[in-house]
Design an enzyme around this catalytic site. Structure first.
Site, PDB file in Angstrom:
ATOM      1  N   ASP A  25      -0.190  10.786  -4.516  1.00 27.16           N
ATOM      2  CA  ASP A  25       0.919  11.446  -3.827  1.00 27.16           C
ATOM      3  C   ASP A  25       1.142  12.732  -4.636  1.00 27.16           C
ATOM      4  OD1 ASP A  25       3.017  10.723  -1.577  1.00 27.16           O
ATOM      5  OD2 ASP A  25       4.193  11.655  -3.141  1.00 27.16           O
TER       6      ASP A  25
ATOM      7  N   LYS B  55       0.851  -1.191   0.000  1.00 22.41           N
ATOM      8  CA  LYS B  55       0.000   0.000   0.000  1.00 22.41           C
ATOM      9  C   LYS B  55       0.881   1.233   0.000  1.00 22.41           C
ATOM     10  CE  LYS B  55      -3.900   2.145   0.282  1.00 22.41           C
ATOM     11  NZ  LYS B  55      -3.458   2.858  -0.941  1.00 22.41           N
TER      12      LYS B  55
ATOM     13  N   LYS C 170       5.549   2.050  -2.947  1.00 15.71           N
ATOM     14  CA  LYS C 170       5.458   3.380  -3.556  1.00 15.71           C
ATOM     15  C   LYS C 170       5.723   3.227  -5.041  1.00 15.71           C
ATOM     16  CE  LYS C 170       4.763   7.579  -2.031  1.00 15.71           C
ATOM     17  NZ  LYS C 170       4.070   8.017  -0.814  1.00 15.71           N
TER      18      LYS C 170
HETATM   19  N1  GLU Z   1       0.932   9.148  -0.533  1.00 16.03           N
HETATM   20  C1  GLU Z   1       0.362   9.090   0.777  1.00 16.03           C
HETATM   21  C2  GLU Z   1       1.453   8.782   1.780  1.00 16.03           C
HETATM   22  O1  GLU Z   1       2.580   9.202   1.601  1.00 16.03           O
HETATM   23  C3  GLU Z   1      -0.852   8.184   0.857  1.00 16.03           C
HETATM   24  C4  GLU Z   1      -0.645   6.760   0.453  1.00 16.03           C
HETATM   25  C5  GLU Z   1      -1.915   5.925   0.398  1.00 16.03           C
HETATM   26  O2  GLU Z   1      -2.984   6.428   0.715  1.00 16.03           O
HETATM   27  O3  GLU Z   1      -1.800   4.753   0.024  1.00 16.03           O
HETATM   28  O4  GLU Z   1       1.251   8.180   2.802  1.00 16.03           O
END
Ligand code: GLU
Length: 450
Positions: free
Chosen positions: A164, A88, A124
């Site tokens: 993101d 995730k 990521k």
């Molecule tokens: N990009 C966000 C973070 O850095 C959210 C990631 C998500 O919701 O999976 O946590």
């Protein structure tokens, strides 16, 4: 530094990946007390395994621009750790994106996701595609081309991407549409979806709101509150906007916003309706805000000199770096401190340099809320979206917001208590890293060597 940690960091250096190395150094150094107390982590080579992504995929993304010319970018997905649940983490579209940046973000995500107390692993992804100055049609075509490859490696129990930097509601829509078409079924893969087609209420607000909830808990512990506090906020995207909204709701006043062109200082307090109109409707720049708001000052990036005149030069009680990595250096924090700032809550991922963090932690009268704890509200609410999708329901705004508040309070408590348990009372960085690590590491040991 223990010989064990030193050896791992020295080996990592051979890979020449400065940003990932910075993230790993921050985590590994703060794990020293738990590694000393519990030999099992070293016996089971947990660190050696944890610092390697389980799988990294790099792919070519070819798309047509408005002149019908073929354009090519790199796409990535770093599936870092799945000990606690499906991978995730967000997708970032920005010219600075490379494997080093995504490894740092994926690594951070493991501990952040663990801290939420929910079943999610860390990942990521993204691309070096620059969404700036691209037409709506170009953005759509890029998202569709990106998903052709990404769809092969994601799924609602495999890997659930989200947004993101450079990936917001619009992009998630195009990505989800392409995913559905390519797969031929409808599931909850991707979070941050539109509210009419599987999205969760509060997801848009969650990172910013969560960061302020966390800061509030931290200040409460020190017998203080946010009421009346003047706050400097950097960035002007989703995290910054909803940090400002929650700060204002809790009686604080946010006085700055920024983007790559410069920053705005609005002593009266940022006008949120105007900011939302410029950023969310018109997709404008912070300079547009200063032109539209009487009394607001715009200072361009071309005039910026670290530690003298940037967004961190305004007098404030607290700072919320909500833009990007390494945006707050040693000179900046020294200036903030000199001007009266006594707390930092990180909305962005790794916005403070190692030197700035060291400075903050060395001050007895300073409170530091580290990113992986303070900005975990976004991904936590993503997981709440997954829960709603799995049960084909949608919860009310109040219900999700209450759960978000509970999660942020629990993250504060577990970080605070873990720091105390390992004789670092008040050091939330050590506490968050230890608490996040412990759960993942134990799961890895219990799941055997795979
Ligand atoms: N990009 C966000 C973070 O850095 C959210 C990631 C998500 O919701 O999976 O946590």
């Amino acid at each position: 530094m223990s010989a064990y940690i030193n050896k791992i960091l020295e080996d990592l250096k051979k890979d020449h990946q400065p940003i990932f190395l910075q993230a790993a150094t921050e985590v590994l150094l703060s794990l020293e007390p738990i590694l000393k107390a519990e030999k099992k982590y070293q016996d089971h080579s947990v660190l050696e395994r944890l610092i390697l992504p389980e799988k990294s995929t790099i792919f070519r993304v070819v798309w047509l621009d408005d002149q019908n010319k073929a354009r090519a970018n790199l796409g990535y997905r770093v599936q870092f750790n799945s000990a606690l649940g499906p991978y995730k983490g967000g997708l970032r579209f920005h010219p600075s994106v490379n494997l080093d940046i995504l490894k740092f973000l994926g690594f951070e995500q493991i501990f952040k996701n663990s801290l939420t107390g929910l079943m999610i692993g860390g990942a990521k992804g993204g691309s070096n595609f620059d969404p700036k100055n691209k037409s709506e049609a170009e953005i759509m075509r890029f998202c569709q081309a990106f998903m052709v490859e990404l769809s092969k490696i994601i799924g609602d129990t495999i890997d659930v991407p989200a947004g993101d930097i450079g990936v917001g509601g619009r992009e998630i829509g195009y990505l989800f549409g392409a995913y559905k078409k390519l797969k031929g079924f409808y599931d909850g893969t991707l979070t941050g979806k539109g509210l009419k087609w599987g999205g969760s209420l509060v997801r848009t607000e969650a990172t910013g709101y969560g960061c302020v909830y966390f800061a509030n808990e931290m200040l409460k512990k020190a017998n203080q509150g946010l009421e009346g506090k003047i706050c400097a906020v950097s960035g002007s995207g989703n995290v910054a906007i909803y940090t400002i909204e929650k700060l204002h709701q809790l009686g604080a006043k946010a006085v700055t916003i920024s983007d790559s062109s410069g920053f705005v200082y609005d002593k009266e307090g940022i006008d949120l309706a105007l900011l939302k109109e410029i950023k969310e409707l018109k997709r404008g720049r912070v300079g547009d805000y200063a032109r539209a708001k009487k009394g607001a000052k715009f200072i361009s990036t071309s005039e910026y000199k670290s530690g003298t005149n940037g967004v961190w030069s305004v007098p404030c009680d607290g700072a919320f770096p909500s833009a990007t990595q390494n945006e707050l250096g040693l000179e900046d924090i020294k200036l903030l401190y000199k001007n009266g700032c006594r707390f930092v809550a990180e909305g962005a991922n790794m916005p403070s340099t190692l030197e700035a963090i060291e400075f903050m932690l060395s001050k007895k009268d300073f409170y530091f809320a580290p990113a992986k704890a303070a900005n975990a509200g976004g991904v936590a609410t993503s997981q709440l979206e997954m829960q709603q999708n799995a049960s084909m329901t949608q919860w009310s705004f109040e219900k999700v917001d209450r759960k978000l508040q509970d999660i942020m309070r629990d993250i504060f408590t577990v970080s605070y208590e873990s720091a105390k348990e390992f004789k670092n009372e008040g050091n939330l960085l050590v506490g968050a890293n230890i608490a996040g690590f412990r759960k993942v590491a134990d799961a890895m040991i219990e799941q055997g060597y795979i």
